[in-house]
Enzyme design. Structure first.
Site, PDB file in Angstrom:
ATOM      1  N   TRP A  23       0.816  -1.221   0.000  1.00 11.48           N
ATOM      2  CA  TRP A  23       0.000   0.000   0.000  1.00 11.48           C
ATOM      3  C   TRP A  23       0.841   1.258   0.000  1.00 11.48           C
ATOM      4  O   TRP A  23       0.517   2.244  -0.673  1.00 11.48           O
ATOM      5  CB  TRP A  23      -1.008  -0.009   1.152  1.00 11.48           C
ATOM      6  CG  TRP A  23      -2.090  -1.007   0.882  1.00 11.48           C
ATOM      7  CD1 TRP A  23      -2.322  -2.178   1.549  1.00 11.48           C
ATOM      8  CD2 TRP A  23      -3.059  -0.966  -0.180  1.00 11.48           C
ATOM      9  NE1 TRP A  23      -3.372  -2.849   0.976  1.00 11.48           N
ATOM     10  CE2 TRP A  23      -3.843  -2.137  -0.087  1.00 11.48           C
ATOM     11  CE3 TRP A  23      -3.340  -0.062  -1.203  1.00 11.48           C
ATOM     12  CZ2 TRP A  23      -4.884  -2.419  -0.976  1.00 11.48           C
ATOM     13  CZ3 TRP A  23      -4.386  -0.338  -2.084  1.00 11.48           C
ATOM     14  CH2 TRP A  23      -5.137  -1.501  -1.959  1.00 11.48           C
ATOM     15  N   LYS A  51     -12.562  -1.260   7.226  1.00  2.28           N
ATOM     16  CA  LYS A  51     -11.846  -2.286   7.996  1.00  2.28           C
ATOM     17  C   LYS A  51     -12.151  -2.155   9.490  1.00  2.28           C
ATOM     18  O   LYS A  51     -12.741  -3.032  10.099  1.00  2.28           O
ATOM     19  CB  LYS A  51     -10.353  -2.200   7.727  1.00  2.28           C
ATOM     20  CG  LYS A  51     -10.051  -2.394   6.248  1.00  2.28           C
ATOM     21  CD  LYS A  51      -8.688  -1.934   5.884  1.00  2.28           C
ATOM     22  CE  LYS A  51      -8.541  -1.783   4.383  1.00  2.28           C
ATOM     23  NZ  LYS A  51      -8.799  -3.009   3.612  1.00  2.28           N
ATOM     24  N   ASP A 110      -1.150   6.516   6.271  1.00  2.00           N
ATOM     25  CA  ASP A 110      -2.321   5.746   5.850  1.00  2.00           C
ATOM     26  C   ASP A 110      -2.661   4.737   6.948  1.00  2.00           C
ATOM     27  O   ASP A 110      -2.068   3.674   7.029  1.00  2.00           O
ATOM     28  CB  ASP A 110      -1.977   5.034   4.534  1.00  2.00           C
ATOM     29  CG  ASP A 110      -3.082   4.089   4.074  1.00  2.00           C
ATOM     30  OD1 ASP A 110      -4.133   4.033   4.745  1.00  2.00           O
ATOM     31  OD2 ASP A 110      -2.880   3.432   3.036  1.00  2.00           O
TER      32      ASP A 110
HETATM   33  N1  PLP Z   1      -4.416   1.575   2.228  1.00  2.00           N
HETATM   34  C1  PLP Z   1      -4.463   0.422   2.928  1.00  2.00           C
HETATM   35  C2  PLP Z   1      -3.520   0.225   4.074  1.00  2.00           C
HETATM   36  C3  PLP Z   1      -5.382  -0.565   2.585  1.00  2.00           C
HETATM   37  O1  PLP Z   1      -5.433  -1.710   3.278  1.00  2.00           O
HETATM   38  C4  PLP Z   1      -6.262  -0.349   1.500  1.00  2.00           C
HETATM   39  C5  PLP Z   1      -7.265  -1.349   1.087  1.00  2.00           C
HETATM   40  O2  PLP Z   1      -7.246  -2.487   1.390  1.00  2.00           O
HETATM   41  C6  PLP Z   1      -6.163   0.844   0.799  1.00  2.00           C
HETATM   42  C7  PLP Z   1      -5.246   1.791   1.194  1.00  2.00           C
HETATM   43  C8  PLP Z   1      -7.055   1.143  -0.359  1.00  2.00           C
HETATM   44  O3  PLP Z   1      -8.277   1.494   0.142  1.00  2.00           O
HETATM   45  P1  PLP Z   1      -9.542   1.812  -0.773  1.00  2.00           P
HETATM   46  O4  PLP Z   1      -9.934   0.528  -1.437  1.00  2.00           O
HETATM   47  O5  PLP Z   1     -10.531   2.318   0.224  1.00  2.00           O
HETATM   48  O6  PLP Z   1      -9.142   2.861  -1.757  1.00  2.00           O
END
Ligand code: PLP
Length: 360
Positions: A101, A196, A172
């Site tokens: 991520w 989550k 994040d």
């Molecule tokens: N950042 C992290 C740590 C994630 O676990 C996720 C999705 O699993 C995301 C970003 C992406 O999130 P979204 O699908 O809400 O854009």
């Protein structure tokens, strides 16, 4: 069969919250209609919005010089939101790459700047780890530093609290927010997709220090411009009202459980139990260095991957859902966010011990 859902997101929600929402779907607050069907400008919904923000602030003890924004666009939306709002007149920002991520955030950032990337991934004694924060390089001309404290797919966490002086630290927290106390004052901006540890997909929370507002790039879409959102109480356009309402119920539930301090304790217990079973066996393995193990997302492999399919079939039949690992990692992954009770993790570890006995 009692079902426990180990999905990484959208993930399990507290059953008490779902029951309450189920009731409210037909008749919310005696209005004879659901919260989904009323205007976000109505006094009833505005009260929902105010209460949710206050409860969220209370849970994380968010200082008064931070704004809380209820946004659209998910975690990925903020991969763009952070540079578009915080780059200002700088040309670069520091990105710590600790996994899937964080790396995805780097890729998005390339649209708006030339990120200075520090690869923090390292292998120590055959285990995946992250270089300590004291080794992270921060450049002088950078607008901010970005990292991801919990890599949902890799099962890697950075447990240290950042201490980078005047550097604007952004992070994040999509898969770890509200799972433990958090010193918001160490950050310039924090964001998290809701699906989550907070509530339904469609809502993204941003916590931003107020002195960082007013710097958005002129091409920043209004719906992710922190200043526009703040000036309009996160209602510049129609917000995801149902997700906001349900997240509010989760915040109240969290308070009833004893807040994030209580969650911290139980999350540690859950993680210790699961990693304990993995470590005490040659049948299961997790290849993350103990200091960087995630308490939220626990990937594990079976020594014989030929048994993966059977493991998934039998676990599903036993009410243990969504244990298949992410396609880029393979094997298994158990996501054990706040809403997963200790009994759920016990049911999983009992199943794992039993499966090993029969197939090991
Ligand atoms: N950042 C992290 C740590 C994630 O676990 C996720 C999705 O699993 C995301 C970003 C992406 O999130 P979204 O699908 O809400 O854009």
């Amino acid at each position: 069969t009692q079902v426990y859902n180990f999905s990484s997101g959208p993930a399990m929600l507290p059953v008490d919250v779902l029951r309450r929402a189920q009731h409210d779907l037909c008749d919310w607050n005696g209005l004879g209609t659901s919260v989904m069907e009323i205007s976000h400008r109505s006094k009833e919904f505005i009260q929902v919005a105010i209460d949710a923000e206050q409860d969220f602030r209370d849970l994380l003890q968010i200082p008064s010089n931070y704004k809380v924004l209820f946004c659209h666009g998910g975690g990925r939306g903020q991969f763009a939101g952070i540079p578009l709002n915080l780059l200002g007149d700088k040309k670069t920002a520091d990105y710590i790459d600790g996994g899937y991520w964080a790396h995805s955030a780097v890729k998005e950032a390339h649209k708006y700047l030339t990120p200075t990337v520090f690869d923090a991934k390292v292998t120590v004694d055959g285990l995946r780890a992250i270089k300590p924060m004291s080794e992270w390089q921060v450049s002088d001309n950078s607008a901010y530093l970005h990292y991801c404290p919990n890599e949902t797919i890799d099962g890697i966490a950075i447990h240290e609290t950042p201490d980078f002086g005047d550097t604007v630290v952004t992070a994040d927290f999509s898969s770890t927010i509200l799972s433990q106390p958090l010193d918001v004052s160490r950050f310039g901006a924090i964001y998290a997709g809701a699906q989550k540890n907070i509530g339904p997909a469609g809502l993204t929370l941003v916590i931003v220090r107020e002195d960082l507002l007013g710097k958005a790039h002129k091409s920043c879409p209004s719906i992710i411009d922190y200043t526009v959102l703040n000036d309009n109480d996160s209602m510049f356009n129609t917000p995801p009202t149902f997700a906001w309402y349900l997240s509010g119920l989760v915040f109240k539930w969290l308070k009833e459980q004893g807040g994030v301090a209580a969650m911290d304790k139980i999350n540690q217990e859950k993680a210790d139990l699961l990693y304990g079973v993995i470590d005490n066996s040659d049948f299961y393995r997790n290849d993350v260095a103990p200091a960087n193990r995630s308490r939220m997302n626990v990937p594990f492999q079976l020594a014989d991957s030929a048994l993966d399919k059977l493991f998934l079939e039998e676990s599903f039949a036993a009410g243990l859902h969504a244990l298949k690992g992410h396609r880029v990692v393979g094997g298994m992954r158990a996501s054990i966010y706040n809403a997963m009770p200790l009994e759920g993790v016990k049911a999983l570890t009992d199943f794992m011990v039993n499966f090993e006995r029969r197939h090991g």
